[in-house]
Design an enzyme around this catalytic site. Structure first.
Site, PDB file in Angstrom:
ATOM      1  CG  HIS A   1      -2.056   0.949   1.103  1.00  0.00           C
ATOM      2  ND1 HIS A   1      -1.903   2.297   1.237  1.00  0.00           N
ATOM      3  CD2 HIS A   1      -3.352   0.725   0.811  1.00  0.00           C
ATOM      4  CE1 HIS A   1      -3.076   2.871   1.041  1.00  0.00           C
ATOM      5  NE2 HIS A   1      -3.973   1.943   0.766  1.00  0.00           N
TER       6      HIS A   1
ATOM      7  CG  ASP B   1      -8.278  -4.034  -2.253  1.00  0.00           C
ATOM      8  OD1 ASP B   1      -9.415  -3.707  -1.897  1.00  0.00           O
ATOM      9  OD2 ASP B   1      -7.479  -3.241  -2.775  1.00  0.00           O
TER      10      ASP B   1
END
Ligand code: COA
Length: 387
Positions: free
Chosen positions: A266, A323
């Site tokens: 991320h 996710d």
């Protein structure tokens, strides 16, 4: 003021650049905490509902009971899709990515609702409520059109999460499943100035209309480095085929640096994504209710997580993002993978809208620059003299 900027001023990918001040979302990427308008997301995920979080993001505060009831009535009265939208959905080719269908439908909804340039808070809120209320039907009908199934009617006795599950599958779900999906919608609703929020904000900053801004967000979210990562993560779990294949697959594909592990990494975090623990807990608590097929996928993902955490990724502080976990939840809920990113979009429309409203209050056109490194002073040879 000098307009001179130097090559050193280039910030590729706008990494670590603040483009504005904001009161919407605090991401404490060191402590692993997220706050929406000052409220701890860990608490919202457990105690709130997606509808209430939608209100929070649209109004900047929590509703009173009375305000909330009126809000829910508004949502219920907007859930059904107009005939024009149903007809449009049937015209969309069955083989396009579902997010492309969502993009088309939202754009057309903007055409139907008219007067798109009214960007007062009230107009924007009304449109956002109408749009989010319609999203379960939009997503479900696009999917049902693709697989040739009849459309179902949204139910007033169900929440938005409950309607998503019902409209997509036609099934009644256990309350723990509805709560799981509702929690996922809360967790996805807002996350600062991410790529899709920025895209939506850029369009709004030009003085454009609400629906164009949202469509820009949809376009950015469909990319595999952003919202599509949940679908891509699921595709990897399926490709691996079972927990017993994980080590070999990881060696061949990820350790060899041939591919990126989808659902890992991320831009903001070099620690665990603060949203991940909620999904992981839900998966662990509900695992015994999953069927064999779902359990196998979830076990594959858990094994992959374990292997990755003992690899170069952990050394680089690359951890799974939300996710990675939402893909497992959605699979266990028997949702088709085509709808994973559209569900993310349904939730994130609330965050995009909050940022659009906030940004245009003190609007400055967003217009960065590109540092020119091409050729100069080239001779122009007229077309007729060129070979
Ligand atoms: N798999 C393998 N390696 C990864 C990785 C992943 N998912 N994510 C990051 N890395 C590695 C990069 O190869 C790079 O290694 P290097 O230093 O040897 O070149 C390093 O970690 C830093 O990566 P970088 O791409 O510079 O970080 P970023 O902050 O720009 O990227 C993402 C963030 C999300 C684009 C990136 O982590 C990614 O591609 N993840 C997979 C897609 C995904 O899950 N997206 C959803 C995000 S919510």
């Amino acid at each position: 003021m000098s307009m001179m900027i130097e090559k050193n001023d280039i910030h590729k990918g706008l990494k670590n650049i603040y483009v504005t001040e904001s009161r919407i979302c605090l991401i404490d990427h060191k402590k692993g905490k997220i706050y929406y308008f000052g409220y701890d997301l860990d608490v919202l995920a457990e105690k709130s509902s997606f509808e209430e979080v939608l209100y929070l993001l649209l109004y900047g505060r929590l509703p009173s009971k009375r305000e909330f009831n009126i809000f829910i009535d508004k949502i219920k009265s907007s859930m059904r899709l107009e005939e024009e939208l149903r007809n449009l959905i049937q015209l969309i080719p069955k083989d396009v990515e579902l997010m492309e269908g969502v993009r088309t439908v939202i754009s057309y909804l903007g055409n139907l609702n008219g007067n798109g340039l009214d960007m007062t808070d009230k107009a924007i809120r009304d449109r956002a409520i109408d749009l989010v209320a319609k999203m379960p039907s939009i997503i479900a009908y696009l999917y049902r059109n693709r697989v040739g199934e009849d459309f179902l009617e949204p139910r007033e006795d169900l929440s938005l999460a409950g309607n998503l599950l019902y409209l997509l599958t036609g099934n009644e779900y256990d309350v723990r499943d509805v709560k799981g999906l509702d929690m996922s919608l809360i967790l996805y609703a807002e996350h600062g100035m991410n790529a899709s929020t920025f895209a939506a904000t850029v369009v709004a900053s030009t003085g454009s209309d609400y629906y164009s801004s949202i469509v820009a967000g949809i376009g950015a979210l469909r990319g595999p480095l952003h919202g599509y990562a949940n679908t891509a993560a699921l595709e990897q779990f399926i490709e691996i085929g079972g927990p017993e294949n994980v080590e070999k697959w990881f060696e061949e594909n990820i350790a060899s640096r041939k591919r990126r592990l989808m659902g890992f990494g991320h831009r903001l975090y070099r620690i665990h994504d603060p949203r991940a623990k909620h999904y992981k807990r839900w998966l662990e608590e509900n695992m015994n209710r999953f069927d064999t097929e779902s359990r196998r996928v979830v076990e594959t993902a858990f094994k992959l997580y374990e292997v990755a955490m003992n690899s170069f990724l952990a050394e680089k502080n690359i951890y799974p993002n939300c996710d990675y976990w939402s893909a497992q939840m959605y699979y266990a809920l028997k949702l088709p993978k085509e709808v994973y990113t559209p569900i993310f979009a349904m939730s994130r429309i609330s965050g995009w809208t909050a940022h659009i409203m906030e940004y245009i209050k003190e609007n400055v056109l967003i217009r960065p620059r590109a540092y020119y490194i091409g050729e100069r002073d080239k001779e122009f040879i007229p077309l007729e003299e060129r070979e």
